[in-house]
Scaffold this motif. Structure first.
Motif, short mmCIF file in Angstrom:
data_model
loop_
_atom_site.label_atom_id
_atom_site.label_comp_id
_atom_site.label_asym_id
_atom_site.label_seq_id
_atom_site.Cartn_x
_atom_site.Cartn_y
_atom_site.Cartn_z
N THR A 243 0.87 -1.35 -0.07
CA THR A 243 -0.01 0.31 -0.17
C THR A 243 0.78 1.32 0.01
O THR A 243 0.16 2.56 -0.35
CB THR A 243 -0.88 -0.02 1.34
OG1 THR A 243 -0.07 -0.06 2.44
CG2 THR A 243 -1.90 -1.22 1.30
N CYS A 257 -11.60 0.59 8.26
CA CYS A 257 -10.99 1.12 7.11
C CYS A 257 -11.21 0.60 5.65
O CYS A 257 -10.75 0.97 4.43
CB CYS A 257 -9.46 1.40 7.07
SG CYS A 257 -8.91 2.17 8.61
N VAL A 259 -13.12 -0.75 2.66
CA VAL A 259 -14.25 -0.21 1.64
C VAL A 259 -14.44 -1.47 0.74
O VAL A 259 -13.52 -1.87 0.03
CB VAL A 259 -14.20 1.17 1.08
CG1 VAL A 259 -15.49 1.48 0.39
CG2 VAL A 259 -14.00 2.03 2.52
N ILE A 267 -10.85 -1.84 -1.41
CA ILE A 267 -10.21 -0.29 -1.08
C ILE A 267 -9.83 -0.18 0.45
O ILE A 267 -10.68 -0.96 1.24
CB ILE A 267 -11.07 0.69 -1.54
CG1 ILE A 267 -11.12 0.83 -2.99
CG2 ILE A 267 -10.60 2.17 -1.08
CD1 ILE A 267 -12.21 1.91 -3.59
N ARG A 269 -9.41 2.59 2.95
CA ARG A 269 -9.28 4.08 3.26
C ARG A 269 -8.25 4.38 4.30
O ARG A 269 -8.60 4.10 5.32
CB ARG A 269 -10.84 4.52 3.30
CG ARG A 269 -11.08 6.16 3.70
CD ARG A 269 -12.58 6.29 3.65
NE ARG A 269 -13.15 5.89 2.10
CZ ARG A 269 -14.43 5.78 1.89
NH1 ARG A 269 -15.36 5.82 2.64
NH2 ARG A 269 -14.56 5.45 0.81
N LYS A 271 -7.64 6.69 6.74
CA LYS A 271 -8.25 7.88 7.49
C LYS A 271 -8.01 7.94 9.13
O LYS A 271 -8.42 8.75 9.77
CB LYS A 271 -9.94 7.59 7.33
CG LYS A 271 -10.47 6.33 8.08
CD LYS A 271 -11.89 6.09 8.06
CE LYS A 271 -12.41 4.97 8.72
NZ LYS A 271 -13.96 4.95 8.56
N ARG A 293 -5.51 11.81 3.50
CA ARG A 293 -6.58 10.87 3.89
C ARG A 293 -7.28 10.56 2.26
O ARG A 293 -7.64 11.47 1.41
CB ARG A 293 -7.55 11.96 4.46
CG ARG A 293 -7.24 12.39 5.55
CD ARG A 293 -8.41 13.23 6.55
NE ARG A 293 -8.58 14.64 6.05
CZ ARG A 293 -7.87 15.59 6.53
NH1 ARG A 293 -6.67 15.19 7.42
NH2 ARG A 293 -7.79 16.83 6.19
N ARG A 294 -6.82 9.32 2.01
CA ARG A 294 -6.91 8.82 0.81
C ARG A 294 -7.78 7.32 0.58
O ARG A 294 -7.66 6.69 1.68
CB ARG A 294 -5.55 8.95 -0.09
CG ARG A 294 -4.57 8.06 0.70
CD ARG A 294 -3.17 8.50 0.24
NE ARG A 294 -2.18 7.66 0.64
CZ ARG A 294 -1.60 7.66 1.92
NH1 ARG A 294 -2.24 8.44 2.81
NH2 ARG A 294 -0.91 6.83 2.48
N SER A 295 -7.98 7.02 -0.56
CA SER A 295 -8.49 5.68 -0.89
C SER A 295 -7.53 4.75 -1.63
O SER A 295 -7.03 5.59 -2.65
CB SER A 295 -9.84 5.66 -1.42
OG SER A 295 -10.70 6.23 -0.43
N ARG A 297 -6.79 1.32 -3.80
CA ARG A 297 -7.05 -0.09 -4.50
C ARG A 297 -6.14 -0.64 -4.10
O ARG A 297 -4.63 -0.41 -4.02
CB ARG A 297 -7.02 0.17 -5.92
CG ARG A 297 -8.43 0.53 -6.35
CD ARG A 297 -9.53 -0.37 -6.43
NE ARG A 297 -8.95 -1.50 -7.15
CZ ARG A 297 -9.08 -1.90 -8.58
NH1 ARG A 297 -9.31 -1.00 -9.21
NH2 ARG A 297 -8.57 -3.08 -8.98
#
Length: 608
Positions: A243, A257, A259, A267, A269, A271, A293-295, A297
């Protein structure tokens, strides 16, 4: 207590006298020192200074600047206490809003360690205490300072390195912020901030002493992971590499986290992140910046690792996947020690080259490097890593990953070799052996890069046009479109095809100072922030700033009733640009009183 030590050379001759003491007299206070000449006068001056330190409670005497002494005859007179730099700076950070407590404490720590020893008892209002010379001398002393990086070893002496340019810039920024507060006070305590004039070390001058980034290949990452004894550590390293998350982010990872977890596009996330609370503890807050603060894959390997850790937990969505003893926060130092042991075992097993010494953070660097080597753009990498500025991405990965460069060069070779002629029968670039052959016929297709100001540059090769567009976007944050056009149309509008680029256009690193503006009475009016600070930027051959000359400079009358005179210097040689800037400013001061508008003439006259 302060004391005087005579410093002798190998022949026993006294060469200097050094006064040493611990700041504040505390047993754990920072060691301080001041140097005096080796003769009798120097010895007497050292004794007087030593007594002054003791009389001042093991603090630097009021008005004394390290390496300079008492700046003027009035310097020994104590200033109003609230205007002493130490008092003023501490009050500023005590009342500063919009910052985290840990940042506040870090600023005070750095002031105590690196700034107060020189400037603590100086008057923030004094141009004698704070001017270009005193600030520059302090910066120079930091350049000579040697510090250890990271945690000090438990056994033996720490390996010392010169203080990095980035650290020096940060400390200088701290000093500048305090003096800027004095400039902006109501009423102002100073006319200007002397830090604006400081020449700072370049952040790309770290050399071998700079940050050591180790790029690991996927096989090397796998080798280190195999050598980790705990399965939880293996899974953490796999998720971190897969990641590119920061330590504070990955160690705060929780089921909440996840999704779209059991879909084709799972995903994570980002956060949550561990934050310091300012009192020696930690709490879970948001990542360090808005872009943090991002998502993300994630791949099937990361999904499998998270599933092994328990996957999505409806009963306790905030539970930590990675913990230390008793389910508490996993300390970086704990994981680091286990990581280092795995690295050593990987070297012994031949799974990692002996010259590589990666840290856990290098998993993040290696994640970025793989993306770049696979053809992902820097903008994509910036967003995935959560960098606030793409400049951070470019500075970190644009030149520190030679292994990734190999893959990139192979890709470029593959694209360029498609147009290469083995026999040399086609047209080629003059002076270049084996350069790619390119079409010159008016019926051919060419590729035009259209810039935001509608300026256009034409290329025979689409990959070069697209590369120019991407580099421009990286540096200017502006989109450049690439359009296909018939060469015949370009030739009709531009008088031929001679200006169509066959290869990558020329670029140059340009150093610049200014512009600085003077009024008709010689008063200095800084036209641009940081005008006195040497700046660098890349320029393409079609840009106005582009030059192949070591230095160019000018001093010119600006038209208009304000009767301003402007000076600037730029070129490819930083040292010569500095010298040219001195000449430009000197000429501007000579001619500013001769401005035609000041004399009543209707038209301004340029000088160069």
């Amino acid at each position: 207590m302060a004391y005087v030590k005579a410093m002798e050379n190998k022949d026993g001759v006294v060469t200097s006298h050094r006064v040493k003491w611990r700041l504040g007299g505390a047993r754990n206070g920072m060691w301080q020192s001041e140097l005096f000449d080796g003769d009798e006068a120097g010895a007497e001056a050292a004794r007087v200074f030593c007594q002054a330190v003791n009389d001042n409670g093991q603090q630097w005497p009021l008005g004394w600047v390290k390496g300079k002494g008492y700046i003027d005859p009035e310097a020994e007179v104590p200033a109003e206490d609230r205007y002493r730099f130490r008092t003023f700076a501490l009050a500023m950070f005590e009342t500063k809003t919009g910052i985290q407590e840990q940042y506040r404490k870090d600023c005070v720590r750095d002031l105590e360690r690196w700034v107060f020893p020189t400037f603590a008892n100086c008057d923030v209002r004094s141009v004698e205490h704070f001017n270009h010379d005193t600030v520059q001398a302090w910066v120079r002393s930091l350049e000579k300072t040697r510090v250890h990086k990271g945690r000090a070893p438990k056994n033996g002496a720490a390996k010392l390195h010169p203080m990095s340019p980035k650290t020096i810039r940060n400390l200088h920024g701290l000093l500048s912020a305090v003096l800027q507060k004095a400039v902006q006070a109501e009423p102002p305590l100073r006319d200007r901030n002397p830090c604006d004039l400081t020449s700072l070390p370049r952040t790309d001058d770290d050399g071998a002493e700079g940050e050591d980034i180790e790029f690991l290949t996927p096989d090397e990452v796998d080798g280190v992971i195999q050598c980790m004894e705990r399965r939880s550590d293996q899974l953490l390293a796999l998720v971190k590499y897969g990641t590119g998350m920061r330590w504070g982010e990955v160690s705060a990872l929780a089921p909440e986290c996840l999704v779209d977890w059991r879909t084709a596009k799972p995903i994570i996330r980002v956060k949550r992140a561990w934050k310091k609370d300012g009192n020696g503890g930690y709490y879970i807050g948001v990542p360090k910046s808005k872009r943090g603060r991002r998502s993300l894959r994630v791949s099937s390997a990361v999904v499998d690792a998270v599933e092994e850790l328990g996957g999505y937990d409806h009963a306790d969505p905030s539970r930590l996947y990675f913990t230390g003893d008793h389910g508490a926060r996993l300390h970086y130092s704990t994981f680091y020690d286990r990581w280092q042991r795995a690295v050593q075992r990987a070297k012994e097993a031949g799974l990692l080259p002996s010259h590589k010494n990666p840290t856990p953070h290098d998993l993040r660097h290696s994640h970025a490097a793989v993306l770049l080597s696979e053809g992902r753009g820097l903008t994509y990498v910036q967003r995935r890593l959560g960098h606030e500025s793409i400049k951070t991405t470019s500075d970190t990965y644009g030149h520190l990953l030679p292994e990734a460069d190999d893959d990139a060069m192979e890709a470029i070779d593959r694209s360029l070799n498609r147009g290469r002629t083995d026999g040399g029968g086609g047209p080629s670039v003059a002076g270049g052996r084996g350069r790619p052959a390119v079409p010159r016929q008016a019926g051919s297709t060419l590729y035009v890069a259209v810039f935001p100001d509608r300026h256009q540059e034409a290329f025979w090769r689409p990959e070069i046009a697209r590369l120019v567009a991407e580099v421009w976007k990286l540096e200017h944050r502006q989109e450049v479109s690439v359009e296909e056009r018939l060469a015949s149309l370009w030739a009709a509008r531009h008088g031929g095809l001679d200006d169509v680029h066959e290869l990558m256009p020329a670029r140059a690193r340009i150093w610049s100072l200014g512009p600085i503006v003077y009024g008709p009475d010689g008063e200095e009016l800084v036209a641009a922030p940081g005008a006195h600070e040497l700046a660098e930027a890349w320029a393409w051959q079609w840009e106005e700033a582009f030059t192949a000359e070591p230095v160019s400079w000018y001093a010119v009358h600006r038209p208009g009733p304000a009767a301003h005179t402007e000076a600037a210097a730029w070129g490819t040689d930083a040292k010569q640009v500095k010298a040219g800037y001195v000449k430009a400013r000197a000429k501007a001061l000579r001619i500013c009183t001769q401005h035609p508008e000041a004399a009543g003439d209707p038209v301004g006259q340029a000088e160069s």
